[in-house]
Design a protein around this motif. Structure first.
Motif, short mmCIF file in Angstrom:
data_model
loop_
_atom_site.label_atom_id
_atom_site.label_comp_id
_atom_site.label_asym_id
_atom_site.label_seq_id
_atom_site.Cartn_x
_atom_site.Cartn_y
_atom_site.Cartn_z
N TRP A 23 0.88 -1.18 0.00
CA TRP A 23 0.00 0.00 0.00
C TRP A 23 0.91 1.22 0.00
O TRP A 23 1.69 1.43 0.94
N LEU A 24 0.83 2.02 -1.05
CA LEU A 24 1.81 3.08 -1.26
C LEU A 24 1.18 4.46 -1.24
O LEU A 24 0.02 4.64 -1.63
N ASP A 25 1.99 5.41 -0.81
CA ASP A 25 1.67 6.83 -0.93
C ASP A 25 2.45 7.34 -2.13
O ASP A 25 3.60 7.78 -2.01
N ASP A 26 1.84 7.25 -3.31
CA ASP A 26 2.56 7.60 -4.53
C ASP A 26 1.87 8.75 -5.26
O ASP A 26 0.87 9.28 -4.79
N ASP A 27 2.42 9.13 -6.39
CA ASP A 27 1.85 10.25 -7.14
C ASP A 27 1.03 9.78 -8.33
O ASP A 27 0.77 10.57 -9.25
N PHE A 121 -10.03 -2.40 -4.69
CA PHE A 121 -10.99 -2.51 -3.60
C PHE A 121 -10.20 -2.77 -2.33
O PHE A 121 -9.45 -3.74 -2.25
N GLU A 122 -10.40 -1.95 -1.30
CA GLU A 122 -9.68 -2.15 -0.04
C GLU A 122 -10.35 -3.19 0.85
O GLU A 122 -9.68 -3.79 1.69
N GLY A 123 -11.65 -3.41 0.69
CA GLY A 123 -12.32 -4.41 1.51
C GLY A 123 -13.76 -4.61 1.11
O GLY A 123 -14.53 -3.64 1.04
N PRO A 339 -5.37 0.25 6.14
CA PRO A 339 -3.96 0.65 6.17
C PRO A 339 -3.72 2.03 6.74
O PRO A 339 -2.62 2.30 7.25
N HIS A 340 -4.70 2.91 6.69
CA HIS A 340 -4.50 4.24 7.29
C HIS A 340 -4.29 4.12 8.80
O HIS A 340 -3.53 4.91 9.38
N PHE A 341 -4.93 3.16 9.43
CA PHE A 341 -4.72 2.96 10.86
C PHE A 341 -3.26 2.64 11.14
O PHE A 341 -2.67 3.12 12.12
#
Length: 930
Positions: A23-27, A121-123, A339-341
């Motif tokens: 899970w990435l913080d990308d552009d 889809f995250e969940g 994943p934000h948690f």
């Protein structure tokens, strides 16, 4: 052509999905599909129309994504703890399988041209099939794990795309998702349309280690590029390991993160780097060489209105509550969280046990029959379980907060678990692996148990060779169901005594009550409140927080037990012990408050030198002038000097209370004045003894069973002894020189034991004195729930008292109770447990003043301290209530307890320790009424 639903009962985990990645913080460009979707629910798979190629949604409803359909007016939630709500016959599921169709259009941005277009889809719970522009793309399961589909050849940048998702409540995947929670369905996490450039990184693995002040850093990327960390002055190629001479490590107490970026020709990935090394050294789990003591909680994702569809604010609220409470670890029971948690755990500092989306509790721990093995020993489930482990590790591998992987929960034993362990070790050998049901520690790196008694914890601590000498944690303990948990201090002392015993995780963080209204009255619902034929009642409400995230008394007790400083008496001062892992006490300010009879008479700042982790310091208190005064107490408080990301300056971190005088044989009468006149008459009646303003006083031996009482063998035994239905008989009533003497016998029908009580009432100038003695006779039960005096008063509005408080406390939940003077309304004295039960007891009361429209009544220990309970309903009212709205205020009932049984956590834990039981024996109480 008939729609093919065979995938619903396929053992395979998915078809047409992309390989798992981080899970990435990308552009990369993205379009969020959060919001309203057209929605249709069919009662079964067979009833779901074959129209997803081009459905006409003009007559459909609208539903919010993320969300659960049961919480938006479609179907109903259902709760089970262990059993499956459908027959055990994998891979088959009921024909009546609610199926929800979600449809919406999305405009694919023109600048997506040239990119790989992916729908993520995250969940989704539990299994779903994806159709785009009328074409079946694929299907997936693993409800709490992401699924990605390549749409590049199915959509056109600059044009609309029609997305249709068919979601099934039950599937073969449901057999491995039998977690202790509500069964809730739908797209409950975000959906995003992504544009992944061919030359941009799409998978990155950050390896950041720490050793003695220096670090090493390596970043693997699926597309070669450059790693830049400005704060450290680093720039190096991906795939290369770089030494860092001076670096600040990451830990839960000091969560230092370095911002970095992975750059390629096609894009960037922002990374947050935490240098830390997890290791097991001589049987002790360490982070950066320091022993870790897990003061943790088990956390389900839950909200009373949204279920598992949490917002980012919900997640932040949870993290901030934990940090302010001194909680340093969280087990993600029993699935990977949003994943934000985990980002928040990295940022604020929490150790995480990341648990795979796996539980098969309803199969039991062994095969029930040769043809029905537990899925973890069923080869047909192996590909799914291996992939679930791979998906979790790949998604979450870059979080420094994750210090343990967990294979799942309560699945018994089987070769599929060993295969999952191998997957974790293949992908990430840097982290140990946990699984509690590996009872012989065959293929785990941490030995774990649930609900082990303190005695058995001590045995493990005393034998460093047992279970391969692995570190020991309690992945679940201190069951926080209803009134409780009790006895937590006993565990803390063991964790601090035995290095190998490294703490554990309270079950659990929050009640799962769902908000519901009946006749305009709101309450929190639990199992059975939605018409479930199979359910586990209020077992879903077993958290330290109430459903609205208000802390329960159990949470306040835990906060006190795990606080990082130990402040105890030491001659004319205190000893302050630092139990932090890496921090000294230089970030804290200390002050003291002196109270006599509950009134503040002194205080000030306290000079405390910095205390290193694991060290202690003696500090003299400038309070000698108060030492000779009765009921003189000094409270030493440690607070944050400066604000942090998780709390403001002045936030209390720890406290300790020391008595300056020797306990007197008799408490004084200082405090609130009294009102009223001395009684002139006394009557021993059918319902109890009435003297002056005290009406129907009688011996009380019953309490509305707590959840810890309500298990077989506790309240059941009390009921067999008739404790819940005692009757009262006046044996004799005579006068003496200054009052009356009444002898009563309290006994159950049909049995021969009883309690003989002698009540000696004596007139005083300003009131009335009661000397009560109680003696058991016959074959009486070994223990009682309580032993006290209950009487009735006209409606009381407020209570002021001097004693332990401000919150309820019992003999084994009293760590958080400080001696002082407090006041509250009668309503505020009640604890609104989701299922009503015994609550509101204030232990060690010296005096109390009860005020109502008809005057005041003062009750004073003379000299015996008593437990105080004041409420506007009877114990029977509490016992018969299912929800908080079922108890209605009426007459005020006051109970003065000689003693009351402890609380424990026997609803899912060890039996109440003998030292906390109320053993039936002769007892006495002396109090004054005025």
């Amino acid at each position: 052509m008939t729609y093919d639903h065979s995938y619903v009962e396929d053992f395979a985990p998915a078809a047409g999905v992309l390989p798992p990645r981080a899970w990435l913080d990308d552009d990369s460009a993205r379009v969020s599909l959060t919001g309203d979707w057209s929605f249709r629910l069919s009662p079964s798979v067979a009833d779901a129309p074959d129209d997803l190629k081009d459905p006409d949604t003009s007559g459909w409803d609208t539903i919010s994504v993320p969300g659960h359909w049961q919480l938006q007016g479609y179907g109903a939630p259902a709760y089970t703890n262990v059993v499956y709500p459908f027959p055990l016959e994998p891979p088959f599921v009921p024909t009546d399988n609610p199926t929800g169709d979600y449809v919406r259009t999305v405009t694919v941005p023109a600048d997506f041209a040239g990119s790989r277009i992916v729908l993520r889809f995250e969940g989704v719970d539990s299994r779903f099939a994806l159709h785009v522009n009328g074409e079946l793309v694929g299907w997936s399961s693993g409800s709490r794990l992401p699924s990605e589909f390549d749409l590049t050849n199915l959509v056109t940048p600059g044009q609309e795309a029609r997305v249709a998702v068919r979601v099934h409540q039950w599937s073969t995947g449901s057999y491995v998702e039998d977690q202790d929670m509500w069964w809730l369905s739908g797209i409950f996490r975000e959906v995003n349309l992504l544009a992944l450039k061919p030359t941009a990184p799409t998978d990155v693995f950050v390896h950041a280690a720490y050793d003695g002040g220096a670090g090493t850093l390596k970043v693997d990327s699926d597309v070669a590029g450059t790693v830049v960390v400005p704060e450290l002055g680093l720039e190096f190629a991906t795939g290369e390991q770089t030494a860092v001479a001076q670096v600040e490590p990451w830990s839960a107490e000091s969560p230092k993160l370095y911002d970095g970026v992975v750059r390629t020709d096609g894009g960037e990935v922002r990374i947050r780097i935490g240098f830390r090394t997890v290791a097991i050294v001589d049987g002790v789990f360490t982070v950066n060489g320091n022993r870790v003591l897990f003061n943790g909680v088990n956390r389900h994702e839950v909200h009373p209105d949204r279920g598992r569809a949490l917002t980012e604010q919900d997640m932040l609220d949870d993290v901030l509550i934990m940090k302010r409470a001194g909680i340093n670890a969280v087990r993600t029971s029993h699935y990977p969280p949003h994943p934000h948690f985990l980002d928040l755990c990295d940022l604020h500092g929490l150790y995480v046990v990341d648990e795979c989306d796996l539980e098969t509790h309803g199969f039991g721990y062994e095969p029930q029959a040769p043809d029905l093995p537990n899925p973890v020993m069923d080869e047909r489930f192996k590909p799914d379980l291996e992939l679930r482990m791979r998906r979790m590790v790949e998604r979450d591998k870059n979080h420094p907060s994750i210090v343990l992987w967990s294979l799942g929960n309560e699945c018994g034993m089987g070769d599929n678990l060993k295969a999952m362990y191998a997957v974790a070790k293949e992908l990430d050998p840097s982290r140990p692996v946990h699984y509690e049901r590996d009872t012989h520690a065959e293929f785990v790196d941490i030995y774990s148990q649930m609900y082990t008694s303190p005695e058995d914890v001590a045995k493990i601590g005393e034998d460093p060779t047992s279970y391969r000498g692995l570190p020991f944690i309690l992945c679940e303990y201190g069951h926080a169901m209803g009134n409780g948990p009790g006895g937590l201090l006993d565990y803390r002392e063991l964790f601090e005594k035995y290095p190998r015993c490294q703490g554990g995780f309270i079950w659990e963080f929050i009640d799962h009550g769902l908000r519901k209204s009946e006749d305009g009255q709101e309450f929190y619902a639990y199992g059975g409140d939605f018409g479930e034929s199979i359910h586990d009642g209020n077992f879903v409400c077993d958290g330290l927080l109430f459903p609205d995230r208000t802390p329960s008394p159990g949470m306040l007790e835990y906060v006190k037990v795990i606080e990082p400083l130990r402040i105890v008496a030491d001659g004319n001062g205190v000893v302050i012990g630092n139990r932090y892992e890496v921090l000294d006490t230089s970030h804290l300010s200390f002050r003291y408050v002196v109270e006599v009879q509950g009134e503040q008479v002194g205080g000030g700042e306290l000079s405390v030198p910095p205390i290193a982790p694991g060290e202690s310091a003696s500090v003299e208190l400038p309070v000698q002038e108060f030492a000779g005064q009765a009921e003189a107490w000094v409270t030493v408080i440690a607070e944050l000097t400066d604000g942090t990301a998780w709390a403001e300056a002045g936030h209390r971190v720890a406290w300790g209370q020391v008595r300056l005088d020797e306990p007197a044989g008799r408490s004084t009468t200082a405090g609130v004045g009294t009102a009223g006149t001395a009684p002139t008459d006394g009557v021993a009646g059918v319902h109890g003894i009435t003297v002056g303003g005290v009406t129907n006083a009688r011996l009380d031996v019953w309490r509305a069973p707590t959840d810890n009482d309500a298990i077989p063998g506790v309240a059941e035994a009390w009921r067999e002894a008739g404790v819940h239905r005692v009757q009262h008989r006046v044996v004799s009533a005579t006068t003496h020189e200054t009052g009356w003497k009444v002898v009563t016998r309290t006994a159950p029908p049909a049995l021969q034991w009883g309690l003989l009580s002698t009540w000696v009432w004596s007139r005083l100038e300003d009131g009335l004195h009661l000397d009560l003695t109680v003696k058991p006779e016959g074959q009486f039960p070994a223990t009682l729930p309580r032993l006290g005096v209950t009487f009735e008063l006209p409606k009381v509005d407020g209570v002021e008292w001097f004693g332990a408080g401000p919150n309820e406390a019992y003999v084994d939940t009293r760590s958080a109770a400080a001696v002082g003077k407090y006041s509250a309304t009668v309503a505020q004295l009640q604890t609104p447990y989701v299922r009503p039960q015994e609550n509101g007891h204030r232990i060690d009361t010296r005096w109390a003043v009860l005020t109502g429209a008809e005057g005041t009544l003062r009750i004073e220990a003379a000299p015996d301290l008593f437990g105080l309970t004041v409420r506007d309903w009877t114990s029977a009212d509490l016992e018969n209530a299912k929800h908080t709205i079922d108890v209605k205020p009426a007459t005020t009932y006051v109970t003065l307890d000689l003693a009351q049984a402890g609380i424990g956590s026997n609803s899912c834990g060890p039996a109440l320790a003998d030292k906390y039981k109320l053993h039936t024996a002769a007892a006495s109480l002396s109090v004054k009424f005025s």
